[in-house]
Design a protein around this motif. Structure first.
Motif, mmCIF file in Angstrom:
data_model
loop_
_atom_site.group_PDB
_atom_site.id
_atom_site.type_symbol
_atom_site.label_atom_id
_atom_site.label_comp_id
_atom_site.label_asym_id
_atom_site.label_seq_id
_atom_site.Cartn_x
_atom_site.Cartn_y
_atom_site.Cartn_z
ATOM 1 N N GLN A 206 0.830 -1.205 0.000
ATOM 2 C CA GLN A 206 0.000 0.000 0.000
ATOM 3 C C GLN A 206 0.866 1.257 0.000
ATOM 4 O O GLN A 206 0.559 2.230 -0.692
ATOM 5 C CB GLN A 206 -0.941 -0.010 1.202
ATOM 6 N N GLU A 207 1.953 1.241 0.774
ATOM 7 C CA GLU A 207 2.863 2.383 0.791
ATOM 8 C C GLU A 207 3.512 2.584 -0.569
ATOM 9 O O GLU A 207 3.603 3.721 -1.059
ATOM 10 C CB GLU A 207 3.963 2.179 1.848
ATOM 11 N N LYS B 112 1.028 4.039 -2.996
ATOM 12 C CA LYS B 112 0.813 5.459 -2.706
ATOM 13 C C LYS B 112 1.971 6.299 -3.259
ATOM 14 O O LYS B 112 1.760 7.330 -3.906
ATOM 15 C CB LYS B 112 0.686 5.669 -1.199
#
Length: 82
Positions: free
Chosen positions: A60-61, A64
């Protein structure tokens, strides 16, 4: 009853008692091992769960950061074309 018959009878009783005792011990030992195996499996599942959650957070990081970089690249391209 003769002495030989008595000795044979006692020997059979001792053998039978030994076999029954061994079987009881073996069953008890197997139950303990099975229970320990179940506990290990649950621990492995929990460990995998935490590892998967960690990997998900990392993904997810990264996603992003990639979206932010793409947005900056688009803005840079738009500025260069104007």
């Amino acid at each position: 009853m003769s002495t030989a018959a008595k000795l044979t009878f006692v020997a059979s009783l001792a053998t039978t008692a030994g076999i029954i005792s061994f079987i009881y011990y073996k069953q008890h030992d197997d139950r303990i091992k099975l229970h320990a195996g179940i506990i290990r499996d649950v621990q492995r599942q929990e460990q995998r769960k935490f590892e998967n959650l960690y990997v998900l957070e990392q993904q997810q990081e990264l996603t992003k950061k990639l979206k932010e970089r793409e947005q900056k690249d688009l803005e840079t391209q738009n500025l260069q074309t104007n």
